[in-house]
Design a protein around this motif. Structure first.
Motif, PDB file in Angstrom:
ATOM      1  N   ARG A   1       0.812  -1.224   0.000  1.00 47.08           N
ATOM      2  CA  ARG A   1       0.000   0.000   0.000  1.00 47.08           C
ATOM      3  C   ARG A   1       0.845   1.274   0.000  1.00 47.08           C
ATOM      4  O   ARG A   1       0.668   2.152  -0.834  1.00 47.08           O
ATOM      5  CB  ARG A   1      -0.934   0.012   1.210  1.00 47.08           C
TER       6      ARG A   1
ATOM      7  N   CYS B   1       1.102   4.037  -2.965  1.00 47.59           N
ATOM      8  CA  CYS B   1       0.621   5.405  -2.758  1.00 47.59           C
ATOM      9  C   CYS B   1       1.745   6.420  -2.941  1.00 47.59           C
ATOM     10  O   CYS B   1       1.558   7.464  -3.565  1.00 47.59           O
ATOM     11  CB  CYS B   1       0.027   5.553  -1.354  1.00 47.59           C
TER      12      CYS B   1
ATOM     13  N   MET C   1      -3.674  10.136   0.987  1.00 45.35           N
ATOM     14  CA  MET C   1      -3.608   8.748   1.427  1.00 45.35           C
ATOM     15  C   MET C   1      -4.570   8.518   2.593  1.00 45.35           C
ATOM     16  O   MET C   1      -5.283   7.509   2.647  1.00 45.35           O
ATOM     17  CB  MET C   1      -2.168   8.436   1.845  1.00 45.35           C
TER      18      MET C   1
ATOM     19  N   TYR D   1      -8.154   8.177   1.366  1.00 46.39           N
ATOM     20  CA  TYR D   1      -8.450   6.830   0.850  1.00 46.39           C
ATOM     21  C   TYR D   1      -8.577   5.846   2.007  1.00 46.39           C
ATOM     22  O   TYR D   1      -9.459   4.988   2.019  1.00 46.39           O
ATOM     23  CB  TYR D   1      -7.343   6.373  -0.093  1.00 46.39           C
TER      24      TYR D   1
END
Lengths: 411, 439
Positions: free
Chosen positions: A386, A390, A401, A404
């Motif tokens: 992740r 990102c 970030m 999300y």
């Protein structure tokens, strides 16, 4: 990085991988081994079934503990995205400028329901390559037939032809058509990259497991169309072969131990008879010629089996191969790790996985004379990439970030 | 670090694509490339795949013909070098040139061909080409960019290097055979031989293309060493992982699949008109279809009350003890015996059941799905007066077609076109080489 290891040929190729189970992941594993960056897009909400497949490290079940998953997903990264959420689909589209290819293996219609059909994706990335692999293809009346390689193997005829003539079919082991499809998926990605290199054009690839499996049944499918050969291929023969005798698998000493022997020439037969101390069989009416051996195949096999049963399989193989008789021991799972040729080639890598610990993982079936690509990195923990995605791929700010994250897309 | 917006082409420093090229719509996927196939059984599908993708493939055969021509069955039951269905199938779309590589002239002509080739594929034992002055180093001296793909049972080096190989042996050594067949008899190979050669060839295609991408960066070719023994490892799914992680050797179990200690699942079931593959899925991925199956069975009075009460979201049919499995499956096996293959397929397509008919090859030819997708291509072979339908679109592509290109060549059909018109032999020289058994 340069100087630490040779550059692999597919470095710089970026693949977004929605593939599940075997054919898709096995194909992208091969590409990753040869240098491609493969980002698996998956979810803990609907995990890849292989993440839930035994065996588990330490026999403890868990999404990051399956050996089944681990051997097919070496060298990849993993992004957890819950595609049920619109924000996750929007996030996925942001990855497209980075991606050269998308590989997916859903039942047809899933990507379209998410607004991620090829037409949608190429609006974002006009030269995108997308490979959709499924059981019966994206179109046609049976497009929604769901299944694995077992289903595709049944369609193509492998259950009908694999087994003993005096018994019902048994079929090949596991998802046989997946094992055909996996190389076709790899080739599809590579030729599409090559085509794009020359023309600037991306493309969509619709790969049906059933249709690629038909390529492996081609002579039989042609023979079915001609009266004289109709039905000739579509029979179960056990281990017999029309062009060899003896040709079969014979018992050896020990529990479920076997040796495979395939005799195709007079020289091989003479050598085998000599090893058996039965030179008479080479002169003996009934076994001297190929046609005689074919006529008396039951007796031939019984004679050979009575002899092989006294040997340890590996000893017998060494003895027979030394005189040119094609022979091999039937390997069980654990035997593979001890095979001298596999050891010589370093076929199995040992990878260190953060949860599983060390595990063995098969490598590439091909190598270059000056470059051997083997698995380097253990299969990814679900969602481990992740932050890398990102920050390094998308260059998101902390706030973006966090937004999300708050939307709960990374699950 | 990876640049988020860069493409592979840019990173590899490859040539710019001009707008004219971008508008080119009819160039084949592998149009620019020439493949020399030293034609054997092992190389057949390799060459066929490149031909389907639009490369020019020249099958180089001994004057007596490739061994792949001798595999039956034969068209009209009449054996002959031009009638083997293996050759007609996997030779499709190639050219054929005969060269005797045991002669100096044959070797010299082959080296000349290599000058204009992008890929060479061979399936000889290690050392065979070197003994004829055609080792990779020799080919590379001729053409620095050429990629040589060697398809062998065990690879170019190692303790098995000189061992004899065979389709049967590949299945045995790769661990796959141990899992095929009934537990009370010998393990089995996969039907429709030689399957191992076909898998080997496709692994070789991947290797050739990987070498091609390296060539684009380095300017030189590669010797790609493909070992058949390694190919089945990617087919073992979790088999060797069980040995590695749990110390368990899985066993072949006929119609059942071994899933480790105490767990197995049945794959094959009898239906009204034959056999059907069925995988009974539960949990999150299968509970919905399991409930649909219950509805279907119930509507025909075939679902006992205890079965209907089962919670399919948590029930694991593979974990049932052996003595309970038969009782559990009994309603299903009884129900399936009342349905035809076609009915079960229809239900599968409609409701997502994992049913699939055990087809014969004749069933494949009549399949409406393959017809609807235009998967068949008729190849009219006028020279042999044979018209056959090929499963001619292995993969559907939008860029340029992946499709069978035409009939298989007759032995030496392109000798004049290649050796005289392209390599510059005179007609008289061709005649001499024929007389001497070189072509």
């Amino acid at each position: 990085m340069a100087g630490e290891r040779p550059t692999l040929p597919l470095e710089g190729v970026h693949i977004l991988d929605f593939g599940t189970t075997v054919a898709g992941p096995a194909a992208t594993k091969l590409l990753a081994m040869w240098g491609a960056t493969v980002l698996r897009v998956e979810s803990s909400v609907h995990p890849d079934t292989t993440r839930l497949g035994s065996p588990y490290a330490g026999d403890v079940r868990g999404l990051n503990r399956s050996g089944y998953f681990a051997v097919y997903n070496s060298d990849k990264r993993s992004l957890a995205l819950n595609m049920q959420k619109p924000a996750a689909r929007e996030f996925f589209k942001r990855l497209l400028p980075w991606a050269d290819a998308v590989v997916e293996t859903f039942v047809p219609g899933v990507m379209a329901r998410w607004g991620l059909a090829y037409e949608d994706l190429r609006r974002v990335r006009p030269d995108l390559i997308m490979v959709s692999e499924c059981l019966q293809g994206q179109t046609g009346p049976h497009a929604t037939h769901r299944g694995y390689g077992q289903q595709a193997s049944a369609l193509t005829g492998w259950y009908e032809v694999t087994g003993w003539p005096d018994r019902p079919p048994t079929g090949p082991y596991s998802a046989y058509a997946d094992f055909i499809a996996l190389h076709y998926v790899s080739v599809a990605v590579l030729v599409a990259l090559e085509y794009r290199r020359r023309t600037g054009r991306g493309q969509y690839v619709d790969l049906s497991q059933y249709e690629v499996a038909c390529q492996f049944a081609l002579p039989g499918l042609l023979g079915e169309q001609l009266p004289a050969t109709r039905g000739a291929a579509a029979v179960r023969r056990g281990n017999r072969d029309p062009y060899a005798a003896p040709h079969g698998v014979f018992p050896c000493r020990g529990e479920d131990r076997w040796v495979a022997i395939a005799v195709r020439t007079d020289a091989q037969w003479s050598a085998l008879c000599t090893e058996m101390g039965r030179e008479d069989l080479c002169q003996n009416e009934g076994f001297a010629t190929f046609l005689e051996r074919k006529r008396h195949e039951d007796a031939l096999e019984a004679t050979l089996a009575a002899w092989t049963a006294g040997f340890e399989a590996n000893d017998l193989v060494r003895r027979l191969q030394a005189v040119g008789v094609p022979a091999a021991a039937v390997a069980k799972g654990e035997d593979l790790f001890a095979d001298p040729q596999f050891r010589f080639r370093g076929t199995f890598a040992v990878l260190d996985h953060p949860e599983m610990g060390r595990y063995r993982c098969h490598g590439s079936p091909f190598r270059f004379s000056d470059l051997v690509a083997q698995p380097r990195r253990a299969a990814p923990l679900l969602g481990e990439a992740r932050d890398w995605v990102c920050r390094e791929i998308l260059g998101l700010s902390d706030d973006e970030m966090a937004a999300y994250e708050a939307a709960g897309i990374f699950e | 670090m990876d640049n988020p917006t860069s493409s592979f082409a840019e990173e590899a420093g490859l040539e710019e694509t001009s707008s004219e090229m971008a508008n080119e719509t009819h160039e084949d996927l592998l149009a620019p490339y020439v493949v020399l196939e030293l034609a054997t059984t092992e190389t057949a599908l390799f060459g066929r795949t490149f031909a389907d993708l639009g490369a020019r493939v020249i099958a180089v055969e001994p004057p007596g013909g490739s061994p792949a021509r001798r595999l039956g069955p034969f068209a009209d039951g009449e054996p002959g070098l031009e009638r083997g269905l293996f050759w007609l199938g996997y030779g499709a779309g190639k050219q054929s040139v005969t060269l005797n590589l045991d002669t100096r002239d044959g070797q010299a002509l082959f080296r000349k061909l290599v000058s204009g080739a992008d890929f060479v594929v061979e399936g000889f034992p290690p050392g065979y080409l070197a003994a004829r002055g055609l080792a990779y180093e020799d080919l590379r001296a001729q053409n620095e960019r050429v990629v040589l793909v060697s398809l062998t049972p065990y690879g170019q080096e190692g303790p098995y290097r000189s061992y004899a190989g065979d389709d049967l042996l590949t299945w045995a050594l790769g661990g796959y055979m141990h899992m095929v067949g009934d537990p009370d008899r010998a393990p089995l190979r996969v039907g429709l031989p030689p399957q191992a050669s076909l898998h080997l060839a496709m692994a070789g295609v991947v290797g050739a293309l990987a070498a091609h991408f390296r060539r684009l960066a380095t300017g030189h070719g590669e010797h790609v060493d493909v070992a058949a023994q390694e190919v089945p490892l990617s087919m073992l799914t979790h088999t060797y992982a069980f040995a590695d992680l749990s110390g368990v050797n899985l066993q072949r179990q006929g119609m059942w699949r071994d899933l480790g200690p105490g767990r197995r699942s049945r794959t094959l079931y009898q239906c009204k008109d034959g056999w059907v593959v069925w995988m009974f899925m539960t949990f999150y991925g299968g509970a919905r279809t399991a409930r649909k199956l219950m509805e279907w069975m119930d509507s025909e009075g075939a679902a006992p009350e205890w079965l209907k009460q089962t919670d399919w979201a948590t029930f694991d049919p593979a974990g049932l003890p052996p003595d309970e499995v038969d009782r559990f499956l009994e309603p299903f096996t009884a129900f399936l015996r009342t349905k035809t293959k076609a009915e079960l397929l229809e239900a599968a397509v409609r409701d997502g059941h994992m049913f699939s008919p055990v087809n014969t090859l004749a069933d494949v030819l009549a399949d409406p799905q393959l017809a609807a997708r235009a998967s068949w291509r008729e190849v009219a072979d006028t020279a042999r007066a044979i018209v056959l339908r090929y499963p001619g679109v292995p993969v559907h592509t939008t860029g340029a077609p992946w499709v069978v290109r035409g009939p298989a060549p007759r032995l030496g059909q392109h000798n004049r076109a290649v050796l005289v018109d392209e390599l510059g032999l005179s007609s008289q020289e061709l005649e001499l080489l024929f007389a001497l058994g070189v072509v």
